[in-house]
Enzyme design. Structure first.
Site, mmCIF file in Angstrom:
data_model
loop_
_atom_site.group_PDB
_atom_site.id
_atom_site.type_symbol
_atom_site.label_atom_id
_atom_site.label_comp_id
_atom_site.label_asym_id
_atom_site.label_seq_id
_atom_site.Cartn_x
_atom_site.Cartn_y
_atom_site.Cartn_z
ATOM 1 N NE ARG A 1 4.987 -10.300 7.884
ATOM 2 C CZ ARG A 1 4.695 -9.068 8.204
ATOM 3 N NH1 ARG A 1 5.630 -8.128 8.187
ATOM 4 N NH2 ARG A 1 3.472 -8.718 8.527
ATOM 5 C CE1 TYR B 1 5.775 -16.730 11.493
ATOM 6 C CE2 TYR B 1 6.459 -14.940 10.045
ATOM 7 C CZ TYR B 1 5.459 -15.675 10.658
ATOM 8 O OH TYR B 1 4.155 -15.366 10.419
ATOM 9 C CE LYS C 1 3.355 -11.611 3.937
ATOM 10 N NZ LYS C 1 2.015 -11.245 3.460
ATOM 11 C CG HIS D 1 -0.329 -7.779 1.792
ATOM 12 N ND1 HIS D 1 -0.402 -7.193 3.035
ATOM 13 C CD2 HIS D 1 -0.300 -9.122 2.010
ATOM 14 C CE1 HIS D 1 -0.415 -8.138 3.958
ATOM 15 N NE2 HIS D 1 -0.351 -9.308 3.378
ATOM 16 C CB SER E 1 -0.832 -8.759 8.903
ATOM 17 O OG SER E 1 0.078 -8.502 7.860
ATOM 18 C CB CYS F 1 -7.798 -7.127 8.759
ATOM 19 S SG CYS F 1 -7.221 -5.790 9.808
ATOM 20 C CG ASN G 1 -11.373 -15.877 8.519
ATOM 21 O OD1 ASN G 1 -10.780 -16.937 8.435
ATOM 22 N ND2 ASN G 1 -11.490 -15.201 9.653
ATOM 23 C CG ASP H 1 -0.420 -13.050 1.957
ATOM 24 O OD1 ASP H 1 -0.972 -12.188 2.658
ATOM 25 O OD2 ASP H 1 0.805 -13.258 1.979
ATOM 26 C CG ASN I 1 2.154 -14.955 13.734
ATOM 27 O OD1 ASN I 1 1.190 -14.915 12.956
ATOM 28 N ND2 ASN I 1 3.396 -14.753 13.316
ATOM 29 N NE ARG J 1 1.183 -16.652 10.530
ATOM 30 C CZ ARG J 1 0.905 -15.651 9.681
ATOM 31 N NH1 ARG J 1 0.469 -15.910 8.470
ATOM 32 N NH2 ARG J 1 1.027 -14.409 10.065
ATOM 33 N NE ARG K 1 -8.572 -5.954 13.926
ATOM 34 C CZ ARG K 1 -9.308 -6.984 14.350
ATOM 35 N NH1 ARG K 1 -10.219 -6.804 15.279
ATOM 36 N NH2 ARG K 1 -9.110 -8.181 13.858
HETATM 37 C C1 OXD Z 1 1.355 -11.407 6.838
HETATM 38 C C2 OXD Z 1 1.267 -12.793 6.355
HETATM 39 O O1 OXD Z 1 2.009 -11.162 7.868
HETATM 40 O O2 OXD Z 1 0.631 -13.007 5.305
HETATM 41 O O3 OXD Z 1 0.773 -10.523 6.189
HETATM 42 O O4 OXD Z 1 1.829 -13.702 6.983
HETATM 43 MN MN MN Z 2 0.005 -11.228 4.332
#
Ligand code: OXD
Ligand code: MN
Length: 566
Positions: free
Chosen positions: A34, A162, A171, A191, A213, A215, A219, A240, A330, A332, A363
């Site tokens: 992004r 992207y 987003k 988010h 993003s 963190c 998971n 997300d 990054n 994906r 973090r």
């Molecule tokens: C972000 C995503 O950047 O979800 O937060 O891709």
């Molecule tokens: Mn995100």
């Protein structure tokens, strides 16, 4: 369309016996993430975008981008992608149409959203939709813009392919445009991941969590409990984005508007996210990972030996001694939600799921305890507004630089963030049965710089305490920053964490927190008159509580005295 993409080179064939339905995509080298500096909110008044967004006047934006769009699709195929955000039968779902000249984008939209008929039916019924216009144009970063026009519910994105810039549903629509609509209509676009924790009695506690993003939202959303936590399980609803509405019952209900996951690949392994590993074994588009000579995929942190050679994300010959990454950091996966092994039977419930806990986190190497609970909604809003994360070497080359990221929404809040905080406070007045608000920090380190908490699947132990608190159980101790787990109330069994480390994990250092409170206040004051006084009031209350407790030169684990327990 997939066959077409294999012909045009938008997709690269992978071994269909090993990875059925999976394909590889390589982006342009300059188009891998992004681009927040090229992302604009185009409201008539600059103040409506606020100090944290780039702003362009709508007429200027239409003229500037219009000139780039002009002729940009000549000779290409334009795809018309009607998409529905949310389940077909939910009153909260909303439709959009994206026009794009990228086959990769069109195919990815087919995974990430409900495309076609359900969207067209909604557009017929609602008489309205979000207008998305996208062109790769020449992929030149100096002619790359992502512009949002909230007044016209319109997005113009040009010069990037992207995901976060070009899958306009994500987003752009579901956060930046939906945010101000939610503010007007009394709901929230956040988010946040959404998940349910089921206990051995079959009770499910639903939680929504906002982390910056990278963190670990994906998971946590798909967490697999370790053997020692048998009887507990996690149900995934989303990883997300959450649209949150107040139900007739006064509770807050969360819905995942998406239908797929667009997750970071490196670091995904059997150890960190076994459910994602199962999920991305089929029907997945991989972007910018390494291609092995057998036409399978590999990435750093996959937990398996690297191949002796392969083609890296740039399509160059690579071997483990190359000294460069095989997969882009990054890189994906784009995978359909239906393939997630932990997907909740409720994920398409038109009402969503009722949220008992909201988690914030980031973090923080030294400051924040493993988990603490807000004293109430307004304090929770302050905790969200004060959110920050420390950079890792991988991201910026600088370790430990604190980045403020309120509610993990800094890049995604489509209006003035001061007004956004006010909206959170207002929602607290509307929600009769309020979720409790918590902060978690999986990243605390000891004096040697080692993580004190194992994280990943073991995070379920923290979720269990949170769920117990939501049921009015779960012992806690009051500290100046909030309630932390009382001794013995988090299950540390079989973890091999010394008692001293456990204390340190949950400790707070009032002097460091006073410094933090000051830094937060400096940040919050950048919102000027738009900052609700209730947020500053929470800051003052925190400082007073800390000042009362401040005791110099005590180890973190002993620096506070409990004032009461519950
Ligand atoms: C972000 C995503 O950047 O979800 O937060 O891709
Ligand atoms: Mn995100």
């Amino acid at each position: 369309m997939t066959r077409q993409a294999l012909k045009t080179g938008d997709l690269i064939e992978l071994d269909q016996r090993v990875l059925p339905g999976c394909h590889l995509h390589r982006s342009a080298l300059n188009d891998v993430a992004r681009t927040e500096d090229l992302t604009f909110i185009c409201t008539p008044k600059r103040e409506d975008a606020g100090p944290t967004n780039n702003w362009m006047a709508p007429a200027d934006a239409y003229a500037r981008l219009g000139a780039i769009f002009d002729g940009s699709m000549r000779g290409r195929t334009m795809y018309v992608v009607p998409h529905l955000m949310g389940p077909a039968d939910s009153p909260h779902s909303r439709a959009g149409i994206e026009l794009t000249d990228s086959l990769y984008v069109a195919l990815s939209m087919g995974i990430m959203t409900r495309v076609g008929r359900p969207a067209l039916d909604r557009i017929d019924a609602a008489g309205d939709f979000v207008r998305g216009l996208h062109s790769k144009a020449d992929l030149n970063p100096s002619r790359r813009f992502i512009c949002h026009f909230p007044e016209e519910q319109t997005i113009w994105s040009v010069g990037s392919g992207y995901g976060g810039n070009a899958l306009l549903s994500k987003k752009c629509f579901a956060l930046r445009l939906a945010g101000p609509v939610g503010r007007r209509e009394g709901w929230m676009a956040e988010h946040m991941l959404i998940m349910g924790l089921e206990d051995p009695d079959g009770r499910v506690t639903y939680m929504a969590a906002a982390f910056p993003s990278a963190c670990g939202k994906t998971n946590l959303a798909m967490l697999e409990p370790p053997m020692s936590q048998m009887g507990f399980r996690v149900w995934t609803i989303g990883d997300d984005i959450a649209w949150l509405h107040v139900g007739d019952d006064g509770r807050l209900w969360a819905l995942n508007p998406e239908a797929g996951f667009f997750g970071v690949v490196p670091g995904t392994s059997q150890a960190t996210n076994p459910n994602a590993m199962r999920m991305i074994g089929r029907d997945t588009i991989f972007t910018n990972v390494l291609e092995t000579p057998e036409h399978t995929v590999w990435w750093e942190g996959m937990g398996v030996e690297p191949p002796s050679r392969g083609l890296d994300w740039r399509s160059q010959e690579w071997n483990p001694g190359s000294g460069s990454k095989g997969a882009h950091p990054n890189s994906r996966f784009t995978a359909p939600t239906r393939n997630c092994p932990t997907i909740s039977p409720e994920w398409q419930n038109p009402r969503g799921v009722p949220i008992s806990a909201i988690l914030f986190g980031g973090r923080r190497a030294r400051l924040a305890p493993l988990v603490y609970e807000a004293f109430g909604w307004a304090h929770g809003v302050y905790i969200g507004a004060a959110m920050a994360s420390e950079t890792t070497a991988a991201a910026t080359g600088q370790v430990g630089v604190v980045r403020r990221d309120p509610m993990a929404m800094l890049p995604f809040c489509g209006y003035n963030m001061g007004d956004y905080f006010a909206h959170w406070l207002e929602m607290g007045r509307r929600i009769r049965v309020k979720p409790r608000i918590f902060n978690v920090n999986w990243f605390r380190v000891n004096a040697q710089g080692e993580y004190m908490w194992p994280g990943y699947g073991e995070n379920i132990r923290v979720l269990r305490w949170i769920a117990e608190r939501c049921r009015g159980k779960g012992q806690a101790v009051e500290t100046p920053v909030g309630f932390v787990p009382a001794e013995g109330s988090i299950d540390f069994d079989a973890l091999d964490i010394p008692a001293e480390t456990r204390q340190e994990l949950l400790g707070i250092d009032p002097a460091a927190w006073l410094d933090e409170a000051e830094a937060v206040e400096v940040f919050l004051r950048t919102f000027d008159d738009c900052l609700p006084t209730a947020v500053l009031a929470e800051s003052e209350k925190l400082r007073r509580r800390l000042a009362r407790q401040s005791a110099p030169a005590l180890p973190a684990s002993q620096a506070w005295q409990p004032t009461s327990t519950r």
